[in-house]
Design an enzyme around this catalytic site. Structure first.
Site, mmCIF file in Angstrom:
data_model
loop_
_atom_site.group_PDB
_atom_site.id
_atom_site.type_symbol
_atom_site.label_atom_id
_atom_site.label_comp_id
_atom_site.label_asym_id
_atom_site.label_seq_id
_atom_site.Cartn_x
_atom_site.Cartn_y
_atom_site.Cartn_z
ATOM 1 N N PHE A 123 109.824 45.644 3.070
ATOM 2 C CA PHE A 123 110.421 45.118 1.796
ATOM 3 C C PHE A 123 111.126 46.542 1.141
ATOM 4 O O PHE A 123 110.505 47.283 0.846
ATOM 5 C CB PHE A 123 109.417 44.640 0.991
ATOM 6 C CG PHE A 123 109.909 44.027 -0.379
ATOM 7 C CD1 PHE A 123 110.578 42.819 -0.315
ATOM 8 C CD2 PHE A 123 110.054 44.898 -1.666
ATOM 9 C CE1 PHE A 123 110.982 42.319 -1.709
ATOM 10 C CE2 PHE A 123 110.457 44.513 -2.719
ATOM 11 C CZ PHE A 123 110.877 43.030 -2.732
ATOM 12 N N ALA A 124 112.276 46.349 1.149
ATOM 13 C CA ALA A 124 113.198 47.718 0.852
ATOM 14 C C ALA A 124 113.958 47.505 -0.646
ATOM 15 O O ALA A 124 115.101 46.907 -0.476
ATOM 16 C CB ALA A 124 114.025 48.075 1.748
ATOM 17 N N SER A 132 111.553 52.385 -10.656
ATOM 18 C CA SER A 132 111.203 51.414 -11.806
ATOM 19 C C SER A 132 112.253 50.641 -12.393
ATOM 20 O O SER A 132 112.326 49.575 -12.528
ATOM 21 C CB SER A 132 110.555 52.349 -13.134
ATOM 22 O OG SER A 132 109.385 52.614 -12.508
ATOM 23 N N GLU A 363 104.881 49.322 -5.913
ATOM 24 C CA GLU A 363 104.902 47.829 -6.510
ATOM 25 C C GLU A 363 104.885 47.774 -7.959
ATOM 26 O O GLU A 363 104.245 46.904 -8.772
ATOM 27 C CB GLU A 363 103.923 46.785 -5.848
ATOM 28 C CG GLU A 363 104.102 47.042 -4.102
ATOM 29 C CD GLU A 363 103.648 45.738 -3.407
ATOM 30 O OE1 GLU A 363 103.313 44.808 -4.195
ATOM 31 O OE2 GLU A 363 103.307 46.087 -2.301
HETATM 32 N N1 CAA Z 1 108.608 37.920 -12.958
HETATM 33 C C1 CAA Z 1 109.623 37.184 -12.842
HETATM 34 N N2 CAA Z 1 111.024 37.468 -13.148
HETATM 35 C C2 CAA Z 1 111.155 38.563 -13.908
HETATM 36 C C3 CAA Z 1 109.929 39.435 -14.178
HETATM 37 C C4 CAA Z 1 108.835 39.255 -13.515
HETATM 38 N N3 CAA Z 1 107.730 39.965 -13.518
HETATM 39 N N4 CAA Z 1 110.534 40.616 -14.684
HETATM 40 C C5 CAA Z 1 111.807 40.302 -14.933
HETATM 41 N N5 CAA Z 1 112.081 39.097 -14.311
HETATM 42 C C6 CAA Z 1 113.373 38.432 -14.273
HETATM 43 C C7 CAA Z 1 114.052 38.131 -15.870
HETATM 44 O O1 CAA Z 1 113.442 36.730 -16.257
HETATM 45 C C8 CAA Z 1 115.686 38.095 -15.644
HETATM 46 O O2 CAA Z 1 115.927 37.015 -15.201
HETATM 47 P P1 CAA Z 1 117.155 35.897 -15.817
HETATM 48 O O3 CAA Z 1 118.170 36.732 -16.109
HETATM 49 O O4 CAA Z 1 117.302 35.004 -14.666
HETATM 50 O O5 CAA Z 1 116.378 35.448 -17.004
HETATM 51 C C9 CAA Z 1 115.584 39.195 -14.864
HETATM 52 O O6 CAA Z 1 114.551 39.402 -14.116
HETATM 53 C C10 CAA Z 1 116.159 40.460 -15.311
HETATM 54 O O7 CAA Z 1 114.777 40.905 -16.197
HETATM 55 P P2 CAA Z 1 115.108 42.326 -17.216
HETATM 56 O O8 CAA Z 1 116.104 41.954 -17.938
HETATM 57 O O9 CAA Z 1 113.697 42.092 -17.870
HETATM 58 O O10 CAA Z 1 115.016 43.434 -16.238
HETATM 59 P P3 CAA Z 1 114.907 44.698 -16.489
HETATM 60 O O11 CAA Z 1 116.047 45.659 -15.831
HETATM 61 O O12 CAA Z 1 114.625 45.135 -17.920
HETATM 62 O O13 CAA Z 1 113.524 45.092 -15.379
HETATM 63 C C11 CAA Z 1 111.378 45.537 -14.944
HETATM 64 C C12 CAA Z 1 112.552 44.577 -15.530
HETATM 65 C C13 CAA Z 1 110.034 44.592 -15.050
HETATM 66 C C14 CAA Z 1 111.251 46.779 -15.436
HETATM 67 C C15 CAA Z 1 111.801 45.418 -13.623
HETATM 68 O O14 CAA Z 1 112.822 46.241 -13.122
HETATM 69 C C16 CAA Z 1 110.820 46.003 -12.364
HETATM 70 O O15 CAA Z 1 109.752 45.244 -12.316
HETATM 71 N N6 CAA Z 1 110.525 47.318 -12.010
HETATM 72 C C17 CAA Z 1 109.666 47.759 -11.120
HETATM 73 C C18 CAA Z 1 110.040 47.647 -9.783
HETATM 74 C C19 CAA Z 1 108.847 47.824 -8.827
HETATM 75 O O16 CAA Z 1 108.135 47.083 -8.763
HETATM 76 N N7 CAA Z 1 109.277 48.447 -7.706
HETATM 77 C C20 CAA Z 1 108.401 48.711 -6.499
HETATM 78 C C21 CAA Z 1 109.119 48.856 -5.411
HETATM 79 S S1 CAA Z 1 108.521 47.674 -3.888
HETATM 80 C C22 CAA Z 1 107.300 48.619 -3.209
HETATM 81 O O17 CAA Z 1 106.723 49.531 -3.917
HETATM 82 C C23 CAA Z 1 107.060 48.180 -1.938
HETATM 83 C C24 CAA Z 1 106.172 49.185 -1.137
HETATM 84 O O18 CAA Z 1 106.561 49.548 -0.117
HETATM 85 C C25 CAA Z 1 104.580 48.990 -1.283
#
Ligand code: CAA
Length: 379
Positions: A123-124, A132, A363
């Site tokens: 998952f990229a 973040s 994540e």
């Molecule tokens: N669940 C469902 N939808 C969500 C959500 C959640 N937890 N968080 C945000 N959304 C949706 C919102 O509802 C919104 O959708 P709509 O416009 O359709 O209503 C959209 O996403 C944008 O939301 P925000 O304006 O709140 O977005 P934001 O820019 O403020 O960011 C954040 C929100 C929670 C900080 C998000 O950017 C985030 O989760 N960041 C972390 C990313 C992450 O977890 N990265 C991990 C990498 S993967 C990895 O590590 C894999 C591996 O190899 C192990």
């Protein structure tokens, strides 16, 4: 929530426990030292149904519930956190996302081999300058009619070198911000797709973490997941479930370290008695046992809510936030209880301490989990 595990859940837990002891334990120290991916073991995990645990059997999965997944993840992570993250990414980020949001053709072509463990996925999302703050990604997918042209770099991708299929999140229309982001299924070997550097990591060293480089990669339109602009919501939805997997991995690291520390404290003598008889040690173990139980309950709660089709953004984030802290605290104390022995590789707990740290980072960092939780409770 039913606190009694079903016969089937107990069987899965036992099978995962036996597998971890017989197949993962023997060379876990060497794999950590040599950064060796547990290829043979992962293949066997696929055959056991551990790589597509919750997927419908018609797509090659094992059709189990999410509590079974938590139980199996804990047992695998107790012994080998590297094998556990391979399992978590394939189950929660790759298979779950495809099963819920992919087209029927995509499911037949990609989900079936992934869920049955014939191949593994990655998952990229993260990039050198966007971890973040996931909407700030720079990878682009330019719409060229019947295909997209993918360009950019992804970083720290679990299963990066070993995967056959990659879910890649990219920006199609930057003007639209998160509504201009799409998710694509990309196959290893496509022209212009290069596997970059393998990371030399502090922990989970048996897992395979790479950067990915996309240089004018042609991605057929039918490989986009969902409607145009759905990619960010897709990633967020998938990560909610992914956090249950990582919480369970953290839980397993903690309970593995706790079991070793308890055993050691019952046999090691100091000041004419087993060290568990010293309150300083007994209280550490009491804290560990309590916190691990609480972490397990949070994992079960999120898993039950997932199976009930509820919004798991809050419960998944709580489980991950708490379990990863417990993993860190428990492993540090497990090293402390082991004293000098804890600081050498043979006793396993130093590895567990190194493995624990990543659960507070990937994540979604602990700080991101607090954003998710605080937004949810203030709705
Ligand atoms: N669940 C469902 N939808 C969500 C959500 C959640 N937890 N968080 C945000 N959304 C949706 C919102 O509802 C919104 O959708 P709509 O416009 O359709 O209503 C959209 O996403 C944008 O939301 P925000 O304006 O709140 O977005 P934001 O820019 O403020 O960011 C954040 C929100 C929670 C900080 C998000 O950017 C985030 O989760 N960041 C972390 C990313 C992450 O977890 N990265 C991990 C990498 S993967 C990895 O590590 C894999 C591996 O190899 C192990």
């Amino acid at each position: 929530m039913d606190f009694n595990l079903s016969e089937e859940q107990l069987m899965i837990q036992q099978a995962a426990r036996d597998f971890a002891q017989t197949e993962l334990f023997p060379e876990v120290i060497e794999r950590d030292r040599d950064q060796k991916f547990p290829a043979e073991q992962v293949k066997k995990m696929g055959e056991m149904g551990l790589l597509g645990m919750m997927v419908d059997p018609k797509y090659g999965g094992a059709g189990m519930d999410s509590v079974s997944y938590v139980l199996a993840m804990e047992e695998i992570a107790k012994v080998d956190a590297s094998a556990a993250v391979v399992m978590s990414v394939n189950n929660s980020l790759v298979c779950a996302g495809l099963e819920k949001f992919a087209s029927e053709e995509q499911k037949v072509k990609y989900l079936t081999p992934l869920a049955s463990g014939q191949v593994i996925g990655a998952f990229a999302l993260s990039e050198p300058e966007a971890g973040s703050d996931a909407t700030s990604q720079k990878t682009t997918a330019e719409d060229k009619g019947d295909y997209y042209l993918l360009n950019g770099i992804k970083n720290w991708i679990t299963n990066g070198g070993t995967a056959s299929y990659y879910i890649v999140i990219a920006q199609t229309d930057p003007e639209k911000k998160h509504k201009g982001i799409n998710a694509f299924i990309v196959e290893k070997g496509w022209e212009g797709f290069e596997i970059g550097t393998k990371e030399d990591k502090l922990g989970i060293r048996g897992s395979d973490t790479h950067s990915l480089i996309f240089n004018n990669v042609k991605v057929p339109k039918e490989n986009r997941i969902g409607e145009d602009g759905f990619g960010f919501n897709f990633a967020m939805a998938v990560l909610n479930g992914g956090r249950i997997g990582i919480a369970s991995q953290a839980l397993g690291i903690a309970s593995g370290a706790y079991e070793l520390a308890l055993k050691y404290a019952k046999t090691r003598k100091a000041f004419k008695t087993e060290i568990i008889n010293h309150q300083a040690i007994a209280f550490k173990l009491a804290d560990m046992a309590t916190q691990i139980t609480a972490a397990r309950m949070l994992c079960f709660k999120a898993a039950c809510e997932k199976d009930a089709g509820k919004d798991i953004s809050e419960s998944g984030a709580m489980a991950k936030l708490y379990a990863s802290q417990v993993a860190m605290d428990t492993t540090i104390e497990a090293v402390q209880i082991h004293g000098g022995y804890g600081y050498v590789k043979e006793y396993h707990v130093e590895r567990m301490m190194r493995d624990a740290k990543i659960t507070q980072i990937y994540e979604g960092t602990s700080e991101i989990q607090k954003i998710v939780i605080s937004r949810s409770i203030s709705k």
